[in-house]
Design a protein around this motif. Structure first.
Motif, PDB file in Angstrom:
ATOM      1  N   UNK A   9     -15.347  92.085 -42.857  1.00 16.76           N
ATOM      2  CA  UNK A   9     -16.192  93.161 -43.388  1.00 16.76           C
ATOM      3  C   UNK A   9     -17.218  92.605 -44.380  1.00 16.76           C
ATOM      4  N   UNK A  10     -16.765  91.712 -45.265  1.00 14.71           N
ATOM      5  CA  UNK A  10     -17.684  91.207 -46.276  1.00 14.71           C
ATOM      6  C   UNK A  10     -18.748  90.280 -45.689  1.00 14.71           C
ATOM      7  N   UNK A  11     -18.336  89.394 -44.804  1.00 11.47           N
ATOM      8  CA  UNK A  11     -19.267  88.389 -44.304  1.00 11.47           C
ATOM      9  C   UNK A  11     -20.198  88.966 -43.250  1.00 11.47           C
ATOM     10  N   UNK A  12     -19.651  89.770 -42.365  1.00  9.89           N
ATOM     11  CA  UNK A  12     -20.452  90.198 -41.220  1.00  9.89           C
ATOM     12  C   UNK A  12     -20.992  91.620 -41.345  1.00  9.89           C
ATOM     13  N   UNK A  13     -20.107  92.555 -41.655  1.00  7.06           N
ATOM     14  CA  UNK A  13     -20.540  93.951 -41.560  1.00  7.06           C
ATOM     15  C   UNK A  13     -21.377  94.412 -42.739  1.00  7.06           C
ATOM     16  N   UNK A  14     -20.967  93.986 -43.939  1.00 10.11           N
ATOM     17  CA  UNK A  14     -21.672  94.532 -45.096  1.00 10.11           C
ATOM     18  C   UNK A  14     -23.164  94.208 -45.075  1.00 10.11           C
TER      19      UNK A  14
END
Ligand SMILES: Nc1ncnc2c1ncn2[C@@H]1O[C@H](COP(=O)(O)OP(=O)(O)OP(=O)(O)O)[C@@H](O)[C@H]1O
Ligand SMILES: [Mg+2]
Lengths: 300, 321, 395
Positions: free
Chosen positions: B97-102
């Motif tokens: 979530x932090x690396x890709x989605x946010x």
């Protein structure tokens, strides 16, 4: 649109034509919410009818059932003698009803021109194989011939593909519509990059391009300044003068009083009044409906 | 077609189906929660599950737990594996979530982009276990299937008619259901859970009301990841195996389960998972195991045909138009 | 790779009208794409022809330094002609899937199913040893070794693909995006499982040998060794399909697809029969996918179920999106990168999927609109041009 022959409407208030659209005791429920409750009114050919009422009265919902977005729980809507309630939106459009949206819903990644072309395509007949192979030839009428002499010569002898013909006609018509609403100068910009006022007008142009008999405008002046509102009033009159019937939702009373021939007032999904603007404005129920709002606010 | 095989072993097949379905349901929760809040199919979730299974293997190896271990060791190893798998999976989910989605959310990217990114993340995670770790540590990492011997010995708890119920089956079904009840209570009763529901219903209003959207999203990934980690443990207990790409097929099944029950709906994930497990096992009995997947998909299509939003409808908060 | 039909649009072109004069480092911008689309026909035609000629010449590319793009420079490298062939096959896939995903906005995760249908149609009807031809030969007392000729297999494959596209689409296209994704994914899996399980028709996992090749102009023209010939065949098909797809894009059909993608409800109210156009997009995408599959099977001369695993579907979607969804050139660029790079760097075979995954995430996070965003600008210019012509005519 121009070739439509109708009894020419007189610009005075209270024009009487036969009923173009009849809303017949329409009820619409969303679960427990009764958004429309036995609403009945008619729109007469060639008039500008105002649909007014406080927020949440059911005006937009009324548009939605008229254009096939929702199917009424009971009651029916007839357009030009044909039952349209429960019909598919694109079929209703084909019969001759077009609309704009309260919260602008253009095709943002398409240019203004393309937006209008989508509307114009509603009247086009090129099929998918037709667009792919472009084999079917039609004989163009003199005014449809290409301007280029050589091309025109070819077209006279061999005919022209329906696709090419409609594409040209569609572009012309779209450009004319953009000019008509006054935004032709930015025809080739993406819709999402247009200023707000242009977007509102573009919605009208797109709807007009589908060659409707009835044009429904959902708060077209929302967010406009007085000068823009005056322009819009003129535009609406011009649309009526082209032979169209207009149904207008609007909160600005000055605009409504100035441009409409008749008014229908909704409150809590029910029709509470109907008549010429001056009369409706004196109706105690209507005054209560509008003045009621601050009262509620005071109590809250 | 062999309906007799199904009728004869109906009880046993149902139990098998419930066991399998419980695992699907636990993984499905992750899909459903992320979808409920972000309207996004987190395709990398299958790998979150995969990481869970490997963590279990790691815990067993470190503790030296195997089928010979004594009872206290078995309990200790299993509980440690449970916690470790849940933690590892939750961290991976959070990292995705932090690396890709946010960053994509900040750019307001369309759903398709999230999907491709998720597939990319999936591939990265799969390859980490299938290749990268092998380069550094050698076996058991790599592309071959790995045995994960559970210290829990299978034995029959009780026999009803000719249906034998094993301790493993009871453990898996009970474990999965308990986790889900806990999650359901958390989302429906706790303050944090209320935030989750608020964001699911109407992100903008929730933000206006002071709900910290990023925190809620992180929470959802952590919870979903932890559930997938637990599912990883239950999976290894049942099947004694893992592989670098094990997530793929379980992920697809779990996602199907989520859609079947109504994606975005926690209880739907349970219903969908159990139903899918049962359908698969029944179909294997009636036709052959080759046809289990086809039957599962056909059931899905039929359900969607008649109930376009799944069996229980979509709702982490309430149904949406 | 877009040199096949037009020069590569300058991917660094800033889409905003402001930064037009100067680009990175204060250098003047080239704006190749804009200039190209504004150029008159007599300029564009030769460019297209040169591009096409170059594409046909590629198998023999031997001039340094350009020859470094070849994949067979080391002994372990893959056959260059074969790689070119595969690239073109996947480009066909990419333009087909771009119609479905990029233009109509329908998320199809089962595209491999149509590819498989194309491959299996030509194998089942065209191979003398397939159970289907054997059954037909038996029934009608045809001679041993009889099979449907390749040329007749092509329409069969396309018809089957169109039909399956409609059969899949008709009940499912009313579903919302995410549901459509999983249902199509299921379809892709079902096709693969059927090809594996229905042994009496497909030979199951044994596969089918003897898939026919196109009629040969000379002996051994389409043989396994002459990969360049296969490449030329596929390239010709690709060019034809690009031409046809462009025609759709530049018509009311393309506009309807875009409108549906942008706002389906608004499109419907504006008179667009959304369902009909979505179904067409599906069917056309299916036909293109099947064409690619059929060429592929024909070159392999062999089909078997494992060649149609679900991961390929994801790979296809990745091609379209990484290149720039909605833009045919972008989709083809994506197909090129995803096929070519792994073949070129075979030395790092084991690291390829990992690198691919990292690249996928990086491209998407850093450039979500894809490498070559879309043809919007080109369109804008085309519009402007037509409009200027008409204005001149009106005056
Ligand atoms: N899809 C829906 N589901 C549930 N309720 C709805 C739906 N659409 C409209 N409503 C309800 O119907 C009522 C009428 O809404 P509508 O949008 O027609 O009002 P309106 O007269 O257009 O108001 P405004 O002037 O604010 O635009 C409202 O109470 C609204 O909440
Ligand atoms: Mg309204």
């Amino acid at each position: 649109m121009p070739e439509q022959t109708m009894e020419s409407p007189t610009p005075e208030a209270g024009t009487v034509g036969d009923a173009l659209l009849v809303v017949d005791d329409v009820t619409l429920r969303f679960g427990g919410v009764v958004a429309l409750n036995e609403v009945a009114f008619e729109i007469r050919r060639g008039e500008i009818l105002g649909l007014i009422g406080p927020n949440g009265a059911g005006k937009t919902t009324c548009f939605n059932v008229m254009t096939g977005v929702y199917t009424p729980t009971s009651g029916e809507i007839r357009f030009d003698g044909t039952r349209i309630s429960g019909g598919k939106p694109h079929r209703i459009n084909a019969l001759g009803i077009a609309r704009t949206f309260q919260n602008i819903r253009l095709f943002p990644e398409m240019t203004a021109m393309e937006n209008v072309m989508v509307g114009a395509d509603a009247r086009h007949k090129t099929s998918v194989p037709g667009a792919l192979f472009r084999l079917a030839r039609v004989r163009p009428k003199p005014h449809e011939l290409p301007d280029n002499q050589i091309k025109a010569g070819f077209a006279k002898v061999f005919g022209i593909s329906r696709h090419a013909l409609e594409e040209r006609a569609g572009r012309r018509k779209s450009m004319e519509m953009l000019r008509f609403v006054g935004i032709a100068d930015r025809a080739h910009e993406l819709a999402r990059n247009l200023p707000y006022g242009y977007q509102r007008r573009l919605e009208i142009a797109r709807a007009l391009a589908t060659e409707p008999k009835l044009l429904c405008l959902d708060e077209p002046a929302a967010g406009f300044n007085p000068a823009e509102k005056a322009d819009l009033m003129n535009l609406i009159r011009k649309i009526r003068d082209r032979g169209l019937t207009v149904l207008l939702i609007e909160h600005d009373m000055k605009l409504v009083m100035g441009v409409t021939d008749r008014l229908v007032v909704l409150e809590f999904g029910q029709k509470i009044a109907e008549g010429v603007p001056a009369e409706v404005a004196r109706n105690p129920k209507v005054i209560a409906a509008y003045l009621g709002e601050p009262d509620d606010a005071a109590q809250a | 077609m062999d309906f007799n095989a199904l009728i004869d072993g109906l009880g046993g097949h149902t139990l098998d189906g419930l066991t399998r379905g419980s695992i699907y349901a636990l993984v499905a929760l992750g899909y459903t929660m992320v979808y409920g809040v972000l309207r996004l199919i987190n395709f990398a979730h299958s790998e979150v599950f995969m990481v869970g299974t490997w963590t279990v293997l790691g815990v067993y190896t470190v503790l030296g737990a195997d089928s010979e271990s004594a009872m206290p060791m078995v309990i200790f190893a299993t509980l440690t594996a449970l916690v470790a798998a849940a933690l590892a999976s939750a961290s991976v989910a959070l990292a995705v979530e932090r690396i890709a989605y946010r960053p994509l959310r900040k750019k307001n990217a369309p759903p398709l982009i999230f999907l491709i990114t998720a597939i990319g993340c999936s591939l990265v995670l799969v390859e980490i276990f299938g290749h990268v770790l092998k380069v550094f540590f050698g076996a058991p990492f790599g592309r071959a299937p790995v045995n994960v011997p559970s210290p829990i010995q299978t034995h029959t708890l009780l026999t009803i008619g000719d249906v034998r119920i094993t301790n493993v089956q009871v453990f898996i079904i009970l474990g999965a259901v308990l986790m889900m009840v806990a999650l359901d209570l958390f989302v429906n009763r706790s303050r944090l859970g209320r935030g989750v529901r608020a964001v699911a219903q109407d992100p903008d209003t929730a933000a206006l009301m002071g709900v910290n959207q990023d925190r809620v999203i992180m929470l959802v990934f952590i919870l979903g990841g932890a559930m997938a980690g637990v599912a990883g443990l239950l999976f290894t207990i049942n099947f004694d195996i893992t592989k670098f790409d094990i997530g793929f097929i379980i992920g697809i099944k779990a996602f199907t389960a989520a859609v079947l029950g109504g994606i975005g709906n926690l209880r739907g994930a349970l219903v969908g998972g159990l139903l899918l497990g049962i359908v698969e096992v029944y179909a294997s009995a009636v036709f052959s195991s080759n046809w289990a997947d086809v039957t599962a998909f056909i059931v899905l299509v039929l359900v969607l045909m008649f109930r376009p939003t799944g069996l229980l409808g979509e709702s982490l908060g309430k149904a949406r138009a | 790779m877009s040199d096949l039909n037009e020069p590569t649009p300058d991917s660094t072109t800033d889409p905003s009208p402001q930064g037009r004069a100067t680009g990175a480092f204060g250098l003047p911008r080239l704006n190749i794409a804009d200039r190209y689309s504004k150029a008159p026909l007599w300029v564009r035609m030769p460019i297209v022809l040169i591009g096409i000629s170059f594409a046909f010449y590629l198998p023999f590319l031997n001039i340094l330094p350009f020859a470094y793009i070849r994949t067979d420079l080391t002994s372990g490298g893959s056959d260059w002609g074969g790689v070119l062939f595969l690239i073109v096959i996947y480009m066909i896939v990419a333009i087909g899937l771009n119609v479905v995903i990029g233009l109509a906005g329908l998320l199809d995760l089962g595209y491999i199913g149509f590819y498989a249908i194309g491959a299996y149609s030509v194998a089942l009807f065209g191979s003398p040893s397939s159970p289907v031809t054997e059954m037909i030969a038996d029934k009608f007392g045809l001679s041993e070794g009889w099979a449907v000729p390749f040329v007749a297999c092509v329409p069969i494959a396309i018809a089957l693909a169109l039909a399956s596209g409609v059969l899949l689409g008709a009940p499912t296209l009313r579903l919302r995006g995410d549901y459509l994704a999983i249902v199509t994914m299921g379809f892709g899996e079902i096709i693969r499982i059927l090809s594996r399980n229905v042994t009496s028709v497909t030979n199951g996992s044994a596969g089918i040998i003897g898939v026919p090749s196109p009629p040969e102009p000379s002996e051994n023209f389409f043989s396994a060794i002459e990969t360049a010939h296969w490449y030329w065949l596929a390239l010709s098909v690709l060019i034809l399909l690009i031409f046809l797809t462009r025609r759709l894009e530049d018509s009311r059909v393309g506009r309807a697809w875009l409108a549906i993608r942008e706002d389906e409800d608004a499109a419907a109210v504006m008179g667009v029969n959304a369902f009909k156009f979505k179904l067409w997009a599906f069917a056309i995408g299916a036909a293109l996918g099947a064409t690619a599959g059929l060429l592929f099977a024909s070159k392999q001369a062999y089909v078997e179920p494992t060649g149609f695993a679900l991961n390929l579907s994801f790979l296809f979607v990745a091609m379209v999106v990484i290149g720039g969804s909605g833009n045919m050139v972008g989709a083809m660029l994506g197909a090129f990168l995803i096929t070519y790079l792994p073949e070129r760097f075979r030395e790092f075979q084991d690291w390829r999927p990992f690198a691919f995954g990292v690249a996928m995430v990086a491209v998407m996070v850093l450039r979500p609109q894809g490498l070559i965003p879309s043809r919007r600008r080109a369109r804008e210019f085309a519009d402007r041009k037509n409009e200027a012509e008409e204005a001149a005519a009106d005056a």
